[in-house]
Structure formats: structure tokens, C-alpha cells
Scaffold this active site. Structure first.
Site, PDB file in Angstrom:
ATOM      1  N   VAL A 148     -50.399  92.958  56.443  1.00 26.70           N
ATOM      2  CA  VAL A 148     -50.820  93.707  55.260  1.00 26.70           C
ATOM      3  C   VAL A 148     -49.974  93.309  54.056  1.00 26.70           C
ATOM      4  O   VAL A 148     -50.499  93.070  52.957  1.00 26.70           O
ATOM      5  CB  VAL A 148     -50.729  95.222  55.525  1.00 26.70           C
ATOM      6  CG1 VAL A 148     -50.965  96.015  54.251  1.00 26.70           C
ATOM      7  CG2 VAL A 148     -51.740  95.620  56.595  1.00 26.70           C
ATOM      8  N   TYR A 149     -48.667  93.237  54.242  1.00 27.25           N
ATOM      9  CA  TYR A 149     -47.779  92.797  53.159  1.00 27.25           C
ATOM     10  C   TYR A 149     -48.122  91.376  52.728  1.00 27.25           C
ATOM     11  O   TYR A 149     -48.192  91.082  51.528  1.00 27.25           O
ATOM     12  CB  TYR A 149     -46.337  92.878  53.643  1.00 27.25           C
ATOM     13  CG  TYR A 149     -45.312  92.369  52.652  1.00 27.25           C
ATOM     14  CD1 TYR A 149     -45.018  93.084  51.497  1.00 27.25           C
ATOM     15  CD2 TYR A 149     -44.625  91.177  52.893  1.00 27.25           C
ATOM     16  CE1 TYR A 149     -44.071  92.626  50.598  1.00 27.25           C
ATOM     17  CE2 TYR A 149     -43.672  90.719  51.999  1.00 27.25           C
ATOM     18  CZ  TYR A 149     -43.402  91.435  50.857  1.00 27.25           C
ATOM     19  OH  TYR A 149     -42.463  90.968  49.967  1.00 27.25           O
ATOM     20  N   ALA A 150     -48.375  90.500  53.704  1.00 25.00           N
ATOM     21  CA  ALA A 150     -48.732  89.112  53.386  1.00 25.00           C
ATOM     22  C   ALA A 150     -50.029  89.055  52.590  1.00 25.00           C
ATOM     23  O   ALA A 150     -50.161  88.272  51.637  1.00 25.00           O
ATOM     24  CB  ALA A 150     -48.859  88.293  54.672  1.00 25.00           C
TER      25      ALA A 150
END
Length: 251
Positions: free
Chosen positions: A153-155
């Protein structure tokens, strides 16, 4: 060196870590710096630090997930300094976990504070940056690493920011605005927390860095941002620059 004298920079998430380092570096090169963050005490402390070095800085409260707060921030910065030359989009909520474990609310928080906030801030600052302004957005190696398991998700948020960076660079070149991204690997509260929670993984990761260390937020990451905001990079736009000791190979 004072190559940014006369320029006004807005840095989000400037109360600690990489954002603080970037703000200090910009101020040390002559820029007047507006420091924005949700925790006013943290950005006020950084503003005091800059002033103690004979720089110019003011702290502002802002929730980058709130469009009204963004509009108020930009208006207040322009009123205080008389204009805006540089925007650094650094604020970002971080949630790690497998895709099946991240909740809807957590996913929304990452996207709202990342690509959506970046998009809103760029659009709001655009009129003030026309004719020579610069934008630096913060990406991450998480978006281009060989295995983003646990960081998907962060990526995704950081890759969305890189896509917005490229689009803005192409669309706004005619307006005299340059837009680039940096992908930092630096000591920060988030990295320290990760190292404490996953020491074996952090140690393995550090061994993949050819220069053998994490970067300094001011002297390494901040210096790269200064370069991208200065005249020496006047022919660079739409670029993603890893500042990571050689850890990432961009293709």
C-alpha cells in the site's frame, strides 16, 4: 553557498526526519522556509532551529488530508512571505502490512496523505509557482524494490506520487515550473521504528546499500533537494532521483 537566496520554500511534514532535514538544508542555502505539519510544536521547534542559524522560517499548522487546510496553508504562506518559489511534498502517513491485512481506513489514510495530498498541494501552489518555481515530491524505493511484500500500500502511494510528478513536469513545463522526485534512504523516526521492530530485515536491507549506511536527512537528502531547486538543475524535470547510497537501480 546561498544559491536559493530570495526564494520561498514550503515543506510539508517538516517537523522531523527527512522533512526537517530538507527544511534545514533549504534554509542553509538562503531560502526562507515555511514549515507545515499537524503537530505545531514540532514545526515550531524546527523553525526555532533555523532561526538560531540565522535563517528565516515560520511554522504553520496543516492537515494535508483536508483540502480546506491546504488552501488555508498556501494562502497563509503567500501572505506571510509575499510569494512562493518551492514546494516540497514530504508529509505521508505510513502503514505497512500484507495486502489482506491492511484495512480500508488504513489504505485511505495512506492515499489521502500521499498522492491525493500531493496532487492537491501542487494544484493549489501552481499559480504561485508559475514562471520559475520548482516542486520536489518524495517517492520511495519501496515502489521499485524487487519484492514489496508487506509494503504494497505504501509502495502504491509512492508510485502514484511519482506518476503525478512526471505528469506535472510535462504539463507545467510551459508554465516555467519544474517538477522532480527524490527517493530517499535516510535516518528517520520511521526507519528507526522499522529497525527496532524488524532488526533482522533492517540489517539485511542495509547490507544491500553499496555505500554501507543510511543517508543524513540534511546533508544527503536535503542537499539533493537543494540541487533540484537551484539553477544548476534548470534542465532537469520529470526525473526521479534515488538518494540512497546506490541501493536502487532505476530503469
Amino acid at each position: 553557498m546561498a544559491e536559493l537566496t530570495g526564494r520561498i520554500a514550503l515543506v510539508t511534514g517538516a517537523g522531523q526526519g527527512v522533512g526537517r532535514g530538507i527544511a534545514l538544508a533549504l534554509a542553509s542555502r538562503g531560502a526562507a522556509v515555511a514549515l507545515a505539519g499537524r503537530t505545531v510544536g514540532k514545526v515550531e521547534a524546527v523553525a526555532d532551529e533555523i532561526r538560531s542559524r540565522a535563517g528565516e522560517a515560520h511554522a504553520f499548522s496543516c492537515d494535508v488530508t483536508d483540502p480546506d487546510s491546504i488552501a488555508a496553508l498556501v494562502g497563509a504562506v503567500v501572505d506571510e512571505f509575499g510569494g512562493l518559489s518551492i514546494l516540497v511534498n514530504n508529509a505521508q502517513t505510513t502503514v505497512n502490512g500484507a495486502l489482506l491485512d491492511v484495512s480500508e481506513d488504513e489504505y485511505g489514510a495512506v492515499m489521502d496523505s500521499g498522492p491525493r495530498a500531493t496532487w492537491r498541494l501542487m494544484r493549489t501552489c501552481h499559480p504561485h509557482l508559475k514562471g520559475g518555481g520548482t516542486i520536489v515530491n518524495l517517492g520511495s524505493a519501496a515502489g521499485v524494490r524487487w519484492d514489496p511484500s508487506g509494503y504494497g500500500v505504501y509502495a502504491a502511494a509512492k508510485e502514484g506520487i511519482r506518476s503525478l510528478t512526471r505528469a506535472a513536469a510535462c504539463e507545467w513545463a510551459r508554465d516555467g515550473i519544474r517538477v522532480n522526485a527524490v527517493l530517499p534512504l535516510a535516518s528517520s523516526p520511521a526507519l528507526e521504528q522499522w529497525s527496532q521492530e524488524r532488526p533482522d530485515e533492517a540489517g539485511d536491507y542495509l547490507r544491500t546499500v553499496p555505500l554501507g549506511r543510511f543517508g543524513d536527512p540534511e546533508d544527503d537528502i536535503g542537499a539533493a533537494v537543494v540541487f533540484l531547486c537551484g539553477d544548476d538543475s534548470r534542465f532537469i524535470t520529470g526525473h526521479s532521483l534515488p538518494v540512497d547510497g546506490g541501493q536502487v537501480l532505476m530503469r
